[in-house]
Design an enzyme around this catalytic site. Structure first.
Site, PDB file in Angstrom:
ATOM      1  N   GLY A  13     -82.594 -39.992  32.898  1.00  0.00           N
ATOM      2  CA  GLY A  13     -81.852 -39.388  31.885  1.00  0.00           C
ATOM      3  C   GLY A  13     -82.693 -39.581  30.393  1.00  0.00           C
ATOM      4  O   GLY A  13     -81.867 -39.396  29.486  1.00  0.00           O
ATOM      5  N   VAL A  16     -82.442 -36.649  40.476  1.00  0.00           N
ATOM      6  CA  VAL A  16     -81.892 -37.963  40.709  1.00  0.00           C
ATOM      7  C   VAL A  16     -80.610 -37.988  41.562  1.00  0.00           C
ATOM      8  O   VAL A  16     -80.380 -39.291  41.939  1.00  0.00           O
ATOM      9  CB  VAL A  16     -81.885 -38.808  39.385  1.00  0.00           C
ATOM     10  CG1 VAL A  16     -83.100 -39.112  38.973  1.00  0.00           C
ATOM     11  CG2 VAL A  16     -80.773 -38.144  38.512  1.00  0.00           C
ATOM     12  N   LYS A  21     -67.589 -42.446  35.888  1.00  0.00           N
ATOM     13  CA  LYS A  21     -67.706 -43.564  35.100  1.00  0.00           C
ATOM     14  C   LYS A  21     -67.041 -44.911  35.341  1.00  0.00           C
ATOM     15  O   LYS A  21     -67.434 -45.992  35.352  1.00  0.00           O
ATOM     16  CB  LYS A  21     -67.387 -43.233  33.441  1.00  0.00           C
ATOM     17  CG  LYS A  21     -68.570 -42.252  32.967  1.00  0.00           C
ATOM     18  CD  LYS A  21     -70.095 -42.832  33.066  1.00  0.00           C
ATOM     19  CE  LYS A  21     -70.905 -41.865  32.376  1.00  0.00           C
ATOM     20  NZ  LYS A  21     -72.517 -42.333  32.506  1.00  0.00           N
ATOM     21  N   SER A  77     -68.917 -45.764  30.173  1.00  0.00           N
ATOM     22  CA  SER A  77     -68.149 -44.833  29.284  1.00  0.00           C
ATOM     23  C   SER A  77     -66.814 -45.581  28.796  1.00  0.00           C
ATOM     24  O   SER A  77     -66.111 -46.000  29.651  1.00  0.00           O
ATOM     25  CB  SER A  77     -68.017 -43.422  29.609  1.00  0.00           C
ATOM     26  OG  SER A  77     -67.040 -42.756  28.906  1.00  0.00           O
ATOM     27  N   GLY A 111     -96.758 -46.511  21.137  1.00  0.00           N
ATOM     28  CA  GLY A 111     -96.005 -46.849  22.326  1.00  0.00           C
ATOM     29  C   GLY A 111     -96.407 -46.291  23.658  1.00  0.00           C
ATOM     30  O   GLY A 111     -97.247 -44.968  23.581  1.00  0.00           O
ATOM     31  N   TYR A 122     -65.587 -36.552  35.077  1.00  0.00           N
ATOM     32  CA  TYR A 122     -66.275 -37.443  34.197  1.00  0.00           C
ATOM     33  C   TYR A 122     -65.911 -38.945  34.081  1.00  0.00           C
ATOM     34  O   TYR A 122     -66.261 -39.797  34.499  1.00  0.00           O
ATOM     35  CB  TYR A 122     -66.331 -37.075  32.919  1.00  0.00           C
ATOM     36  CG  TYR A 122     -67.278 -37.985  31.976  1.00  0.00           C
ATOM     37  CD1 TYR A 122     -68.776 -37.783  31.836  1.00  0.00           C
ATOM     38  CD2 TYR A 122     -66.840 -38.722  30.993  1.00  0.00           C
ATOM     39  CE1 TYR A 122     -69.656 -38.651  31.217  1.00  0.00           C
ATOM     40  CE2 TYR A 122     -67.824 -39.708  30.276  1.00  0.00           C
ATOM     41  CZ  TYR A 122     -69.107 -39.411  30.424  1.00  0.00           C
ATOM     42  OH  TYR A 122     -69.768 -40.299  29.599  1.00  0.00           O
TER      43      TYR A 122
END
Length: 258
Positions: free
Chosen positions: A20, A71, A167, A150, A62, A163
């Site tokens: 992500g 995924v 979570k 979350s 970096g 959602y």
């Protein structure tokens, strides 16, 4: 002081995989990891976004690169691990931050929509933890898995049913894995942002919802993405957080203090 802080939070020689990593929050966390010396693997589907993030890395020399992966599919994550090990030779830190949201009323949620949210938010975390966690445990050199939770995984929040369910599952899985792997040196923790404007929640931030959020957030504002960096570096560091596993590190402006 700088030497001491580098000893605590420096990640030179570490490899961090950020699933992500092209999103608003995780890209900022990835930049923080890179600024602390880690080589960062941005995982997602949008190569153009990744290119822009890696361009930011150039300002501080970096190290990082992009890997494309779906995924929610086991074979894709297995391939991802193989690619990273070929290129970087090891993985020390895994951030599971893939996420999407849905504001569909409960009675109108379709099977397809439900599965999409579950696959992205929960199945991906389960599979990545299983595959990368197995690698870390087998290597017997410790490691840090940071799962992005979350507020809705801690307290009921209206109008985001799939959602919230996913979570809550992430929070539960993190604690279970932390207990399972505690003696292996592989730490599993949950970083819990409060309300941060990001791609997956912009469509549900209506004026009345914003007013409700501010009413319950003592700091009376949204979080800024870079305010997650400190907690990320803490959880990633074996030195600073070596005795921290199964924890929920909440960065919420006081929301859960109500």
């Amino acid at each position: 002081m700088s030497d001491y802080l580098n000893e605590l939070f420096g990640l030179e020689g570490k490899t961090a995989v950020v699933i992500g990593g092209t999103g608003v929050l995780c890209s900022t966390m990835a930049e923080g990891l890179a600024r602390s010396g880690a080589e960062v693997v941005l995982v997602g589907r949008n190569a153009e976004k990744a290119k822009g993030i890696l361009k930011r890395f150039e300002a501080f020399e970096g190290k990082g690169y992009f890997e494309r992966a779906a995924v929610s599919q086991k074979r894709e994550i297995e391939n991802l691990l193989e690619k990273v090990l070929t290129r970087s030779s090891k993985v020390d830190i895994l951030v599971n931050g893939a996420g999407i949201n849905s504001a569909t009323p409960f009675f109108e949620i379709t099977h397809e929509e439900f599965n999409q949210v579950v696959d992205t938010n929960l199945r991906s975390v389960f599979l990545a933890s299983q595959i990368f966690g197995h690698y870390m445990v087998e290597q017997n050199q410790g490691g840090s898995i940071i799962n992005i939770g979350s507020m809705s995984g801690l307290v009921p929040i209206s109008r985001v049913f799939p959602y919230s369910l996913t979570k809550a599952g992430v929070h539960n899985l993190s604690k279970n894995l932390a207990r399972e792997w505690a003696q292996t040196g592989v730490r599993v923790n949950t970083l819990v942002p409060g309300f941060f404007p990001a791609e997956q929640n912009r469509k549900i931030l209506t004026p009345d919802r914003i007013e409700s959020i501010m009413r319950h957030t003592p700091m009376d504002r949204f979080g800024k993405a870079d305010e997650l960096i400190g907690a990320t570096l803490f959880l990633a560091s074996d030195k600073a957080a070596g005795f921290v596993t199964g924890a929920e590190i909440v960065v919420d402006g006081g929301y859960t203090a109500q």
